[in-house]
Every structure is written in C-alpha cells, then in structure tokens.
Scaffold this motif. Sequence first.
Motif, mmCIF file in Angstrom:
data_model
loop_
_atom_site.group_PDB
_atom_site.id
_atom_site.type_symbol
_atom_site.label_atom_id
_atom_site.label_comp_id
_atom_site.label_asym_id
_atom_site.label_seq_id
_atom_site.Cartn_x
_atom_site.Cartn_y
_atom_site.Cartn_z
ATOM 1 N N GLU A 199 5.386 -5.817 9.146
ATOM 2 C CA GLU A 199 5.029 -4.636 8.361
ATOM 3 C C GLU A 199 6.171 -3.641 8.428
ATOM 4 O O GLU A 199 6.732 -3.397 9.494
ATOM 5 N N ARG A 200 6.503 -3.062 7.295
ATOM 6 C CA ARG A 200 7.617 -2.114 7.244
ATOM 7 C C ARG A 200 7.215 -0.910 6.400
ATOM 8 O O ARG A 200 6.603 -1.051 5.353
ATOM 9 N N ASN A 201 7.586 0.251 6.871
ATOM 10 C CA ASN A 201 7.245 1.504 6.216
ATOM 11 C C ASN A 201 8.491 2.054 5.522
ATOM 12 O O ASN A 201 9.511 2.276 6.162
ATOM 13 N N PHE A 202 8.391 2.291 4.208
ATOM 14 C CA PHE A 202 9.499 2.845 3.434
ATOM 15 C C PHE A 202 9.146 4.223 2.886
ATOM 16 O O PHE A 202 9.644 4.623 1.836
ATOM 17 N N ARG A 203 8.311 4.961 3.573
ATOM 18 C CA ARG A 203 7.863 6.261 3.082
ATOM 19 C C ARG A 203 8.956 7.317 3.091
ATOM 20 O O ARG A 203 8.812 8.347 2.439
ATOM 21 N N HIS A 204 10.018 7.093 3.810
ATOM 22 C CA HIS A 204 11.111 8.067 3.855
ATOM 23 C C HIS A 204 12.042 7.958 2.648
ATOM 24 O O HIS A 204 12.948 8.782 2.503
ATOM 25 N N LEU A 205 11.815 6.969 1.772
ATOM 26 C CA LEU A 205 12.665 6.783 0.600
ATOM 27 C C LEU A 205 11.870 7.024 -0.681
ATOM 28 O O LEU A 205 10.696 6.666 -0.752
ATOM 29 N N PRO A 206 12.493 7.597 -1.693
ATOM 30 C CA PRO A 206 11.773 7.898 -2.939
ATOM 31 C C PRO A 206 11.708 6.703 -3.891
ATOM 32 O O PRO A 206 12.236 6.734 -4.999
ATOM 33 N N VAL A 207 11.064 5.604 -3.456
ATOM 34 C CA VAL A 207 10.974 4.402 -4.275
ATOM 35 C C VAL A 207 9.515 4.097 -4.600
ATOM 36 O O VAL A 207 8.604 4.544 -3.904
ATOM 37 N N VAL A 208 9.313 3.335 -5.657
ATOM 38 C CA VAL A 208 7.995 2.842 -6.033
ATOM 39 C C VAL A 208 8.028 1.335 -5.844
ATOM 40 O O VAL A 208 8.879 0.652 -6.405
ATOM 41 N N ILE A 209 7.092 0.805 -5.039
ATOM 42 C CA ILE A 209 7.035 -0.629 -4.773
ATOM 43 C C ILE A 209 5.681 -1.128 -5.263
ATOM 44 O O ILE A 209 4.648 -0.589 -4.886
ATOM 45 N N GLU A 210 5.705 -2.159 -6.114
ATOM 46 C CA GLU A 210 4.451 -2.722 -6.611
ATOM 47 C C GLU A 210 4.647 -4.187 -6.971
ATOM 48 O O GLU A 210 5.757 -4.632 -7.243
ATOM 49 N N LYS A 211 3.514 -4.929 -6.967
ATOM 50 C CA LYS A 211 3.557 -6.315 -7.410
ATOM 51 C C LYS A 211 3.659 -6.325 -8.923
ATOM 52 O O LYS A 211 3.150 -5.436 -9.602
ATOM 53 N N LEU A 262 20.150 4.957 -5.412
ATOM 54 C CA LEU A 262 20.205 3.606 -5.952
ATOM 55 C C LEU A 262 20.648 2.610 -4.886
ATOM 56 O O LEU A 262 20.172 1.480 -4.841
ATOM 57 N N ALA A 263 21.550 3.021 -4.014
ATOM 58 C CA ALA A 263 21.968 2.165 -2.904
ATOM 59 C C ALA A 263 20.797 1.934 -1.944
ATOM 60 O O ALA A 263 20.617 0.824 -1.433
ATOM 61 N N CYS A 264 19.992 2.957 -1.736
ATOM 62 C CA CYS A 264 18.811 2.816 -0.874
ATOM 63 C C CYS A 264 17.816 1.840 -1.481
ATOM 64 O O CYS A 264 17.152 1.088 -0.763
ATOM 65 N N MET A 265 17.700 1.847 -2.810
ATOM 66 C CA MET A 265 16.786 0.929 -3.472
ATOM 67 C C MET A 265 17.197 -0.522 -3.217
ATOM 68 O O MET A 265 16.361 -1.368 -2.912
ATOM 69 N N ARG A 266 18.483 -0.811 -3.302
ATOM 70 C CA ARG A 266 18.955 -2.167 -3.027
ATOM 71 C C ARG A 266 18.760 -2.525 -1.558
ATOM 72 O O ARG A 266 18.462 -3.672 -1.215
ATOM 73 N N THR A 267 18.893 -1.554 -0.670
ATOM 74 C CA THR A 267 18.663 -1.788 0.750
ATOM 75 C C THR A 267 17.208 -2.145 1.012
ATOM 76 O O THR A 267 16.912 -3.017 1.835
ATOM 77 N N VAL A 268 16.288 -1.482 0.325
ATOM 78 C CA VAL A 268 14.857 -1.801 0.458
ATOM 79 C C VAL A 268 14.615 -3.251 0.051
ATOM 80 O O VAL A 268 13.895 -3.987 0.731
ATOM 81 N N CYS A 269 15.218 -3.688 -1.054
ATOM 82 C CA CYS A 269 15.077 -5.078 -1.497
ATOM 83 C C CYS A 269 15.602 -6.048 -0.441
ATOM 84 O O CYS A 269 14.982 -7.083 -0.170
ATOM 85 N N SER A 270 16.726 -5.724 0.161
ATOM 86 C CA SER A 270 17.292 -6.587 1.201
ATOM 87 C C SER A 270 16.385 -6.654 2.421
ATOM 88 O O SER A 270 16.201 -7.726 3.011
ATOM 89 N N SER A 321 0.862 -1.172 0.000
ATOM 90 C CA SER A 321 0.000 0.000 0.000
ATOM 91 C C SER A 321 0.902 1.225 0.000
ATOM 92 O O SER A 321 1.418 1.626 1.044
ATOM 93 N N GLY A 322 1.096 1.811 -1.181
ATOM 94 C CA GLY A 322 2.037 2.924 -1.287
ATOM 95 C C GLY A 322 3.445 2.403 -1.071
ATOM 96 O O GLY A 322 3.931 1.571 -1.817
ATOM 97 N N ARG A 323 4.092 2.885 -0.030
ATOM 98 C CA ARG A 323 5.437 2.413 0.310
ATOM 99 C C ARG A 323 5.450 1.649 1.619
ATOM 100 O O ARG A 323 6.483 1.529 2.270
#
Length: 125
Positions: A64-76, A96-104, A50-52
């Motif tokens: 549940e984890r909130n990633f609203r502090h990062l400028p990423v788009v997460i979707e199925k 870009l490093a933050c994006m990989r951290t979100v994936c981890s 739902s959003g980030r």
Amino acid sequence: LHSAYVRSHFGSSRAASEGFCGASFFFLVMKVINSQEFVKIPKGVEVEVSGRVVKVTGKYGTLERNFRHLPVVIEKYGKKQTVLKVEIWFGLSKHLACMRTVCSHIENMFTGVMKKFEYKQRLVY
C-alpha cells in the motif's frame, strides 16, 4: 534585462521597473492544462484505489502506498478496468515529473507483489 527590451516586449514600464530591475523578479511560466500517464495492470494483480492511496495485492503479498502529498488524480480506466490512469491538471514541469515518478512507484509495486524479491545486505569491513 534591459528595461527598454522589457517595455517593448511586455508593454509596460512598471514591469521593467519592478519585475526586472527591482528586488522582486517575476517569471513567465507556462502550465500544461492536462497531462496523463497510463499504467497497465498485469494479470494476477488486484489494485484498489481510494483517493490517492493505492493498494496492490498479488501472489506474494500486499503493498500500500500513499500519494496524498502530490497533486495527482489516480483512477482505474478502461472497460475492464485493466489500466490505471494517473492525471494532473495545470501542472508545471516539476509536477509533471512527479506524475511520472508516481507511475514508476506503482509499476515497482506490481513487480514487488508478482516476484519474490529479497535483498541481503552484505557488510565488508
């Protein structure tokens, strides 16, 4: 840098006088237009996005984890919605490093709901 070098490469003496020799200093930065990472959703795990905010439910509970502090788009993503796509637009190298951290973090959430994990801290005096 030498002002003659700046004039020859950037074509302006203003850049030479203000950018490289003055108190302010400008950087030439290249942004990546679009960058994506994919995370496969394992069997036995349900994911709600739902959003980030990512909510992962599995055999041993819900995280549940909130990633609203990062400028990423997460979707199925995909026909059967079995992949999460984490995407960033116009990101610098730190983004870009933050994006990989979100994936981890999301992969660690999968591990947490699929395997029962408990860490007992030991104190040695």
